[in-house]
Scaffold this motif. Structure first.
Motif, PDB file in Angstrom:
ATOM      1  N   TYR A  34       1.121  -1.254  -0.149  1.00  0.00           N
ATOM      2  CA  TYR A  34       0.221  -0.068  -0.089  1.00  0.00           C
ATOM      3  C   TYR A  34       0.706   0.921   0.021  1.00  0.00           C
ATOM      4  O   TYR A  34       1.519   1.221   0.839  1.00  0.00           O
ATOM      5  CB  TYR A  34      -0.387  -0.125   0.857  1.00  0.00           C
ATOM      6  CG  TYR A  34      -2.039   1.684   1.419  1.00  0.00           C
ATOM      7  CD1 TYR A  34      -3.066   1.539   0.502  1.00  0.00           C
ATOM      8  CD2 TYR A  34      -1.763   2.542   1.768  1.00  0.00           C
ATOM      9  CE1 TYR A  34      -4.024   2.112   0.965  1.00  0.00           C
ATOM     10  CE2 TYR A  34      -2.156   3.004   2.378  1.00  0.00           C
ATOM     11  CZ  TYR A  34      -3.234   3.800   1.266  1.00  0.00           C
ATOM     12  OH  TYR A  34      -3.892   4.263   1.788  1.00  0.00           O
ATOM     13  N   GLY A  39      -5.949  -2.355   3.864  1.00  0.00           N
ATOM     14  CA  GLY A  39      -5.327  -1.424   2.232  1.00  0.00           C
ATOM     15  C   GLY A  39      -5.528  -3.299   2.012  1.00  0.00           C
ATOM     16  O   GLY A  39      -5.205  -2.733   0.462  1.00  0.00           O
ATOM     17  N   LYS A  90      -4.865  -3.058  -2.513  1.00  0.00           N
ATOM     18  CA  LYS A  90      -3.515  -3.852  -3.028  1.00  0.00           C
ATOM     19  C   LYS A  90      -4.232  -4.846  -3.850  1.00  0.00           C
ATOM     20  O   LYS A  90      -3.578  -5.403  -4.930  1.00  0.00           O
ATOM     21  CB  LYS A  90      -3.420  -4.485  -1.788  1.00  0.00           C
ATOM     22  CG  LYS A  90      -1.981  -3.398  -0.546  1.00  0.00           C
ATOM     23  CD  LYS A  90      -2.058  -4.623   0.314  1.00  0.00           C
ATOM     24  CE  LYS A  90      -1.454  -3.626   1.376  1.00  0.00           C
ATOM     25  NZ  LYS A  90      -1.263  -4.629   2.734  1.00  0.00           N
ATOM     26  N   GLY A 125      -2.207   1.190  -3.984  1.00  0.00           N
ATOM     27  CA  GLY A 125      -1.720   0.412  -4.248  1.00  0.00           C
ATOM     28  C   GLY A 125      -0.985  -0.364  -5.089  1.00  0.00           C
ATOM     29  O   GLY A 125      -0.532   0.123  -6.733  1.00  0.00           O
TER      30      GLY A 125
END
Length: 849
Positions: free
Chosen positions: A653, A774, A778, A659
């Motif tokens: 992240y 995140g 991602k 990401g």
């Protein structure tokens, strides 16, 4: 003795009487020469002039004037450099010729001020009546006039008239006391009536009481002293009668009207008296107008007290003083603030949903929160405005979402850009003791929109400068954004509480790390994640492409871009979380088509559009992208990579909602044994994760069939080097633990992890897989890079179900792991037929699962 040769100053619509001080504005060559004489004089010298009344509307026939009256240059025009204080003064300038009366008033120049470029404010004190005799002309000098003075002589038989006038003057002073006039004015009136001669007192009081221009003119041209006293007595008796009637009416209505009604009634009464006296209705002066605006502002009681005190203070100041300008500016801010003005919230839930859907694609969780807020307002009728903070990467629509909410609420919208604000006074305002002080940005915004319940967008709140030597502006926002305190926010400039509880504050930020915790605690955080390729395609098709085509002066049929081309733009030229660069890239394509169309139109006839249509192709294909935009800026990271032992793909992240995939490369080399070398601009957290990963692999090397005995050290004679490519980008965080373990196991066992497999998660020393943040960013970045299998912690399964779009979940296989053994099983045993696991290792892994 006074001089007999003097310069004449004509006064339009004004009469200067002996004993009276008057301010006029002069300009022109003659005025400049006169002021030069005044400034060059010594202390004992006095500059005398003759002031002659003039009323152009009354003088229509030149023959009616005295034949001996000379021509003088005058002009009532006003220069553009005049201030408000001088707007009521007439100016002397050589423009037109008008004859003067044969009488005037001898005056001396008391004081001179510069009022502009070539304009002078002159204070004149009347001394004695005089008559103009003839003109004296000298070469290269202004006109001079001979004057003759008149002596006032009274006899003893006129004592009765004198005593009667003195009695009227004392009655006038007593009436002023009853009307509660200021003590300073009463003291001056009492002193004049007891010390001044009756004839001199008559001239002064006629200038004070309500009289017309013609009455003052008659008073000046009357040479007989007794006639002047009779005239002054009649004017004084009329003034006393008007005051008596006004006092009786005031006492009659005093108990029946409110304060505002009484002020309105008295103002109307004053206008009626002026009309009866034949004086034309004049515009309200500056202070009266300001007082009216303060009354109409409907300020709360505590603000009314401050405004009245400041208004009384400004009336005692000289307009030329700095304090007068500061006080006047303060009162204007007070009068213009929206104390009670507001817009009615027109709440239509269906219309609001349609507005949000038209302006923004996706963002369902944001729209849900807004609809909840609107629904409560519709049911309850009122709701304390929440403090919402949109957090997300650039270009995802945080600012435009605030505008859409304002439209849905039918509220005024105002944006405050907080990026780079370093002074606390920008939020709380400057104190009035400083030159150029003004209120803070919030009060200025309310003043600009004119209502007390707008939607105020605090843009880039994470870009505030913290703890500088100018103060901390983020700390100043605490009171503004606290729903329990902002109903009494005190700006340093206004210095009185102002209610901000009706304002709907919406903040935007790219990152929460730079926002102080106390400020963050006062806001409701709503995350806006990046867009998928499908969402970008829909946004570009419905919004970005039509907007750019129309902005460049083309029709929609002139540029045709297929979905395949738009996806190629998003994937190979604008790899971002938002759509800002995608819009710029589309604009580049539209400009290229403009160039092509313009070139064809130049070659063809201006009136022959068929030639242009035959030679122009509006469709943009994939092959055109390289010609217009150049080679691809981004390639799929895993498309060309081969499966190599010791190389594993992780997920990272990058902050601001971005990401990315992250490669981890591990290698072994001869050395002292056991040394771990880390490169790639790594932080302390990720370095500790690498230490934990190496310790876990060394502890379980025999179980993984990497050593022949349990006591054997796998790195007894080798050193290990772990590298994260893109070394110029700083990397840190606790989400690379499982990736590091898989990289080390792949290195020592010479096993390969598929290039289309990526993973994220942190491990403990006992092999537990811990959740990370995140996930949506991602996973979207993995999908963008061509990943087809993602290994995640078990406790992040709910994040995938809630946040990841359905289209992405259909293309990616998700595997959720509780321990590192689950990760190894998913990464190696289920990879492909190329893996060569030994039977012992396979049995060992199966026993741990």
């Amino acid at each position: 003795m006074y001089p007999t040769t003097l310069t004449v100053i004509p006064l339009e619509n004004k009469v200067l009487l002996p004993g009276v001080v008057m301010r006029i504005a002069l300009r022109g060559q003659e005025a400049t020469e006169l002021m030069r004489r005044f400034f060059k004089k010594t202390e004992q010298q006095v500059i005398y002039v003759v002031c002659v009344p003039l009323q152009p509307s009354k003088i229509t026939d030149i023959d009616d004037c005295t034949s001996q009256a000379p021509h003088v240059p005058i002009s009532p025009q006003q220069p553009p450099s005049m201030t408000n204080n001088d707007q009521q003064d007439k100016l002397v300038s050589p423009v037109q010729q008008v004859r003067l009366p044969s009488f005037g008033c001898l005056a001396k120049i008391v004081r001179v001020q510069r009022a502009g470029v070539g304009v002078f404010g002159v204070y004149l004190e009347g001394i004695q009546r005089c008559q103009l005799v003839d003109t004296m002309i000298k070469k290269d000098e202004p006109l001079m006039y001979h004057v003759k003075y008149n002596q006032d002589i009274t006899s003893s038989k006129d004592n009765r008239v004198v005593e009667g006038y003195q009695t009227l003057c004392k009655t006038f002073v007593h009436k002023m006391k009853e009307l509660q006039m200021p003590d300073s004015l009463l003291l001056q009136l009492t002193k004049m009536t007891s010390t001044m001669a009756p004839l001199a007192l008559a001239d002064v009081l006629v200038s004070i009481i309500e009289t017309t221009f013609d009455e003052k003119w008659t008073m000046l041209e009357t040479l007989d002293p007794m006639q002047r006293l009779h005239l002054a007595s009649s004017l004084m008796q009329r003034q006393l009668q008007v005051l008596s009637i006004s006092q009786q009416v005031h006492s009659t209505i005093e108990g029946k009207l409110t304060k505002q009604q009484r002020e309105f009634y008295l103002r109307q009464q004053l206008d009626a008296i002026r009309q009866e006296l034949g004086q034309e209705q004049k515009d309200e002066d500056e202070m009266t107008e300001l007082n009216r605006r303060l009354v109409e502002a409907n300020m709360p009681s505590h603000a009314v007290v401050v405004a009245q005190r400041e208004l009384k203070r400004i009336k005692r100041l000289q307009p030329s003083s700095t304090e007068w300008a500061v006080s006047r500016n303060y009162l204007e801010w007070m009068a213009d603030m929206p104390w009670t003005k507001r817009t009615d919230d027109f709440v239509d839930i269906q219309r609001a949903k349609q507005q949000l859907d038209d302006d923004h694609f996706g963002l369902d969780h944001v729209k849900k929160r807004i609809i909840e807020y609107l629904s409560v307002i519709k049911i309850k009728g009122d709701l304390k405005a929440p403090i919402i903070c949109f957090v997300g990467p650039p270009g995802v629509g945080k600012t435009s979402l605030g505008k859409s909410i304002a439209k849905a609420l039918s509220r005024e919208f105002h944006r405050l850009s907080l990026g780079g604000i370093r002074d606390e006074a920008d939020m709380r305002g400057h104190r009035r003791t400083y030159v150029g002080s003004q209120p803070g940005l919030v009060i200025q915004g309310l003043h600009k929109v004119g209502v007390n319940n707008p939607l105020m967008l605090l843009d880039e709140i994470d870009k505030l400068v913290h703890s500088s030597h100018y103060g901390d502006p983020a700390a100043a926002l605490l009171e503004i954004l606290d729903p329990e305190q902002n109903n009494g926010f005190t700006d340093h400039y206004l210095n009185i509480p102002f209610d901000l509880s009706k304002v709907l504050f919406i903040a935007t930020a790219n990152n929460l790390d730079t926002i102080p915790e106390p400020l963050l605690d006062r806001m409701e955080i709503i995350h806006l994640h990046g867009y998928t390729f499908e969402e970008k395609l829909h946004i570009a098709r419905t919004h970005l492409l039509p907007k750019q085509i129309l902005a460049h002066g083309l029709d929609l049929k002139d540029v045709i871009i297929s979905d395949q081309v738009i996806l190629a733009l998003a994937e190979h030229y604008t790899r971002e979380s938002g759509v800002r660069n995608l819009e710029r890239t589309i604009a580049s394509i539209v400009r290229a088509k403009c160039v092509e169309l313009a070139a064809l139109r130049e070659k063809s006839s201006p009136n022959n559009d068929q030639v242009v249509n035959k030679g122009y192709c509006p469709e943009v294909i994939l092959e055109d992208l390289r010609t217009i935009l150049g080679v691809y800026k981004f390639d799929k990271e895993v498309a060309e990579r081969e499966d190599v032992p010791g190389v594993v793909t992780g997920l990272a992240y990058g902050g601001s909602g971005n990401g990315s995939i992250l490669f981890v490369e591990a290698t072994r080399m001869p050395g002292k044994g056991g040394n771990l070398q880390l490169t790639g601009s790594l932080g302390d957290v990720i370095k500790e994760s690498a230490q934990i990963a190496l310790s876990w692999v060394k502890a379980h090397a025999y179980t993984l069939n990497l050593t022949t005995t349990r006591r054997m050290n796998i790195v007894e004679h080798d050193d290990v080097h772990i590298h994260f490519p893109s070394g110029s980008i700083p990397k840190d965080g606790p989400s690379a633990g499982v990736t590091l373990v898989c990289a080390l196991v792949s290195l020592f066992g010479e096993w390969q992890v598929s290039s289309t497999t990526a993973m994220t998660g942190e491990i403990s020393l006992r092999g537990q897989v811990l959740p990370v943040g995140g996930i949506k960013e991602k996973v979207i970045s993995a999908h963008r890079a061509g990943i087809r299998k993602v290994i995640l912690p078990w406790r992040n399964k709910k994040d995938v179900d809630a946040d990841v779009p359905v289209s992405v979940k259909m293309d990616i296989e998700f595997i959720y792991c509780k321990t590192i053994w689950d990760v190894l099983n998913a990464a190696f045993m289920k990879n492909n037929d190329k893996q060569k696991w030994s039977p012992t290792t396979r049995m060992t892994l199966e026993s741990h699962l």
